[in-house]
Write a protein that holds these residues in place. Structure first.
Motif, PDB file in Angstrom:
ATOM      1  N   THR A 151      -4.473   6.125  -7.972  1.00  0.00           N
ATOM      2  CA  THR A 151      -4.872   6.637  -6.657  1.00  0.00           C
ATOM      3  C   THR A 151      -4.260   8.016  -6.465  1.00  0.00           C
ATOM      4  O   THR A 151      -4.884   8.925  -5.907  1.00  0.00           O
ATOM      5  CB  THR A 151      -4.341   5.696  -5.550  1.00  0.00           C
ATOM      6  OG1 THR A 151      -5.047   4.469  -5.642  1.00  0.00           O
ATOM      7  CG2 THR A 151      -4.528   6.280  -4.170  1.00  0.00           C
ATOM      8  N   ALA A 152      -3.012   8.162  -6.938  1.00  0.00           N
ATOM      9  CA  ALA A 152      -2.282   9.409  -6.688  1.00  0.00           C
ATOM     10  C   ALA A 152      -2.999  10.630  -7.272  1.00  0.00           C
ATOM     11  O   ALA A 152      -3.308  11.565  -6.512  1.00  0.00           O
ATOM     12  CB  ALA A 152      -0.845   9.277  -7.195  1.00  0.00           C
TER      13      ALA A 152
ATOM     14  N   SER B 191       3.938   6.806  -5.338  1.00  0.00           N
ATOM     15  CA  SER B 191       3.529   7.156  -6.686  1.00  0.00           C
ATOM     16  C   SER B 191       3.239   8.664  -6.772  1.00  0.00           C
ATOM     17  O   SER B 191       3.584   9.333  -7.763  1.00  0.00           O
ATOM     18  CB  SER B 191       2.293   6.324  -7.014  1.00  0.00           C
ATOM     19  OG  SER B 191       1.838   6.583  -8.269  1.00  0.00           O
ATOM     20  N   TYR B 192       2.645   9.209  -5.737  1.00  0.00           N
ATOM     21  CA  TYR B 192       2.390  10.655  -5.704  1.00  0.00           C
ATOM     22  C   TYR B 192       3.711  11.426  -5.697  1.00  0.00           C
ATOM     23  O   TYR B 192       3.860  12.431  -6.405  1.00  0.00           O
ATOM     24  CB  TYR B 192       1.546  11.026  -4.480  1.00  0.00           C
ATOM     25  CG  TYR B 192       1.419  12.509  -4.285  1.00  0.00           C
ATOM     26  CD1 TYR B 192       0.634  13.269  -5.156  1.00  0.00           C
ATOM     27  CD2 TYR B 192       2.097  13.162  -3.262  1.00  0.00           C
ATOM     28  CE1 TYR B 192       0.527  14.647  -4.991  1.00  0.00           C
ATOM     29  CE2 TYR B 192       1.992  14.525  -3.091  1.00  0.00           C
ATOM     30  CZ  TYR B 192       1.209  15.270  -3.964  1.00  0.00           C
ATOM     31  OH  TYR B 192       1.106  16.627  -3.800  1.00  0.00           O
TER      32      TYR B 192
ATOM     33  N   ASP C 286       1.186  11.706   1.818  1.00  0.00           N
ATOM     34  CA  ASP C 286       1.536  10.726   2.846  1.00  0.00           C
ATOM     35  C   ASP C 286       0.311  10.166   3.568  1.00  0.00           C
ATOM     36  O   ASP C 286       0.447   9.341   4.471  1.00  0.00           O
ATOM     37  CB  ASP C 286       2.567  11.308   3.838  1.00  0.00           C
ATOM     38  CG  ASP C 286       2.062  12.522   4.585  1.00  0.00           C
ATOM     39  OD1 ASP C 286       0.925  12.952   4.338  1.00  0.00           O
ATOM     40  OD2 ASP C 286       2.816  13.063   5.423  1.00  0.00           O
ATOM     41  N   GLU C 287      -0.895  10.609   3.158  1.00  0.00           N
ATOM     42  CA  GLU C 287      -2.116  10.020   3.742  1.00  0.00           C
ATOM     43  C   GLU C 287      -2.775   8.989   2.806  1.00  0.00           C
ATOM     44  O   GLU C 287      -3.765   8.365   3.170  1.00  0.00           O
ATOM     45  CB  GLU C 287      -3.124  11.124   4.088  1.00  0.00           C
ATOM     46  CG  GLU C 287      -2.634  12.019   5.221  1.00  0.00           C
ATOM     47  CD  GLU C 287      -3.596  13.148   5.572  1.00  0.00           C
ATOM     48  OE1 GLU C 287      -4.766  13.119   5.131  1.00  0.00           O
ATOM     49  OE2 GLU C 287      -3.161  14.074   6.285  1.00  0.00           O
ATOM     50  N   PHE C 288      -2.214   8.834   1.590  1.00  0.00           N
ATOM     51  CA  PHE C 288      -2.886   7.961   0.611  1.00  0.00           C
ATOM     52  C   PHE C 288      -2.975   6.513   1.103  1.00  0.00           C
ATOM     53  O   PHE C 288      -3.984   5.843   0.922  1.00  0.00           O
ATOM     54  CB  PHE C 288      -2.163   7.978  -0.732  1.00  0.00           C
ATOM     55  CG  PHE C 288      -2.216   9.301  -1.460  1.00  0.00           C
ATOM     56  CD1 PHE C 288      -2.869  10.402  -0.929  1.00  0.00           C
ATOM     57  CD2 PHE C 288      -1.595   9.447  -2.697  1.00  0.00           C
ATOM     58  CE1 PHE C 288      -2.907  11.622  -1.600  1.00  0.00           C
ATOM     59  CE2 PHE C 288      -1.635  10.647  -3.381  1.00  0.00           C
ATOM     60  CZ  PHE C 288      -2.282  11.737  -2.833  1.00  0.00           C
TER      61      PHE C 288
ATOM     62  N   GLY D  79       0.801  -1.238   0.000  1.00  0.00           N
ATOM     63  CA  GLY D  79       0.000   0.000   0.000  1.00  0.00           C
ATOM     64  C   GLY D  79       0.823   1.272   0.000  1.00  0.00           C
ATOM     65  O   GLY D  79       0.323   2.338  -0.398  1.00  0.00           O
ATOM     66  N   GLY D  80       2.070   1.177   0.459  1.00  0.00           N
ATOM     67  CA  GLY D  80       2.926   2.366   0.471  1.00  0.00           C
ATOM     68  C   GLY D  80       3.200   2.900  -0.926  1.00  0.00           C
ATOM     69  O   GLY D  80       3.628   4.044  -1.085  1.00  0.00           O
ATOM     70  N   ALA D  81       2.924   2.083  -1.952  1.00  0.00           N
ATOM     71  CA  ALA D  81       3.181   2.522  -3.326  1.00  0.00           C
ATOM     72  C   ALA D  81       2.304   3.713  -3.717  1.00  0.00           C
ATOM     73  O   ALA D  81       2.689   4.509  -4.574  1.00  0.00           O
ATOM     74  CB  ALA D  81       2.944   1.364  -4.297  1.00  0.00           C
TER      75      ALA D  81
END
Ligand code: COA
Length: 391
Positions: free
Chosen positions: A324-325, A231-232, A336-338, A225-227
């Motif tokens: 998502t980004a 990615s952002y 950093d909240e994504f 999930g950190g991706a």
């Protein structure tokens, strides 16, 4: 690799470790289904609350069932005051996933226990976690900006209430739909790493709070999930669509991966990516003043082109984290909240998997081959220096 007749599968790739009725990932054709419903049908038609009902109760709800679920979710949104105070007392620089994981773990301290002091892992515990996770995220977003958290509203949908708790404004339909569909798309994904973590923890008969805390910790890494956050960061670093291809070449030359590209299961474009791509496009047109969608499109095209040259045997396409980004950036969320919002969707699947695991439980305990030194005598401390000194 095979050692003494045992097969070692690093990463458990292709290894079947269980069975589930909750979701099915068909990597070759790029299809994802929840209990037999294709996400291509659910994403445009079903609300997040309907998907919660589908995954937790086993069927799409009737109007009456849906209203009851909405009431229960709304009634469980508020956080225990000491947990809000705890968030107010931590450094504002704390990473949002650390805060979310810690406060979710803290919820166990305030949840009812049975007469043996155990938390009951049931569908209501699952709804409690689903209801509260967006409240935690919205509260932390405000606290870290020096603002007071906003109380949840019972008359709004789960998605609209989340956006309202961040800004104090009731979102537009486009914004509400974007979050609602995002949460639907993220709700479950078979035995991914964080879900497997939740199931392993539940299999020891640890409770649902412990299991979801395990899952949250596992989601954090940027191979999972950190991706979405990583990615952002790429979109920010690229800055303009025409710089995308050079960025990809530079990253690969440094030995880095392109975050948001590639998937362990999918050999075609992740089916969730096309919905998020469409949402990102719509939001970008709605706002009209942000570069994120244009950069993301250019980055996907450049990544496919350059990765195809570099790895002709491997099909690498955009995954769920890629679009998502631009979606979440255009909704004004910090990068950093994504991963936290990913967790707010996936908690539905995690909880459903915990309940499924407990329904027919067997302790999950795999084996390893041993590749350390041969058995030898214990060395008294006085003899160690000379024995262990490098020759
Ligand atoms: N960028 C560059 N190269 C990539 C890549 C990416 N995003 N994804 C895979 N590759 C390459 C690897 O470097 C590897 O090359 P090699 O054989 O020369 O070492 C090859 O493709 C196979 O990669 P591998 O890590 O074995 O595949 P996997 O099935 O484990 O990959 C991921 C799945 C998700 C771990 C991988 O695609 C990745 O790291 N993606 C970026 C992180 C990400 O977006 N994660 C979210 C997943 S939903």
């Amino acid at each position: 690799m095979s050692t003494t007749g045992l097969v070692v599968d690093r990463g458990l790739e292709g290894v079947i470790v269980g069975s589930t009725v909750l979701s099915n990932v068909e990597g070759k054709i790029g299809r994802l289904t929840y209990r037999g419903y294709d996400i291509d049908d659910l994403a445009p038609n079903a609300s997040f609350e309907e998907v919660v009902s589908l995954l937790l109760y086993g069927h799409l709800p009737s109007t009456h069932e849906l209203e009851a679920l909405k009431r229960e979710l709304a009634s469980r949104r508020a956080l225990p005051e000491p947990l809000v105070a705890a968030m107010q007392s931590v450094p504002k620089t704390a990473w949002p996933m650390d805060v979310l994981r810690t406060i979710v773990s803290g919820l166990a301290l305030f949840s009812p226990a049975n007469n043996k002091g155990e938390h009951v892992s049931d569908v209501h515990g699952a709804i409690e976690l689903i209801a509260k996770m967006t409240t935690i995220l919205a509260a932390w977003d405000r606290i870290r900006r020096g603002l007071d958290p906003i109380e949840p509203r019972a008359d709004l949908s789960h998605a609209a209430n989340f956006l309202y708790m961040r800004t104090g404004k009731v979102p537009t339909h486009i914004e509400e739909d974007a979050i609602d569909t995002y949460l639907v798309l993220l709700a479950d994904h078979s035995f991914n790493a964080s879900t497997f973590s939740a199931r392993v923890t539940a299999s020891t008969r640890a409770d649902i709070y412990a299991s979801i805390t395990s899952a949250l910790a596992t989601l954090t890494g940027d191979l999972h999930g950190g991706a979405a956050s990583a990615s952002y960061n790429n979109l920010v670093a690229i800055g303009a669509p025409e710089r995308a291809e050079q960025f990809v070449r530079d990253e690969l030359a440094k030995g880095n991966r392109i975050m948001g590209m590639g998937h362990r299961e999918y050999r075609v474009r992740d089916p969730r990516a096309k919905h998020l791509d469409a949402i990102a496009k719509k939001l970008s047109e709605h706002r009209g003043d942000t570069p994120w969608y244009a950069i993301a499109r250019a980055l996907e095209d450049a990544s496919i082109k350059v990765l195809r040259e570099a790895k002709p045997d491997r099909q690498i396409y955009a995954n769920v984290d890629f679009y998502t980004a631009p979606v979440l950036a255009d909704l004004g969320m910090p990068g950093d909240e994504f991963t936290c919002l990913f967790a707010c969707g996936r908690v539905v699947g995690w909880s459903a998997h915990v309940l499924e695991q407990l329904h027919d439980n067997r302790l999950i305990r795999p084996q390893a081959t041993y590749s350390g030194p041969e058995v030898g005598p214990y060395i008294p401390i006085a003899q160690r220096a000379e024995l262990l000194a490098p020759s």
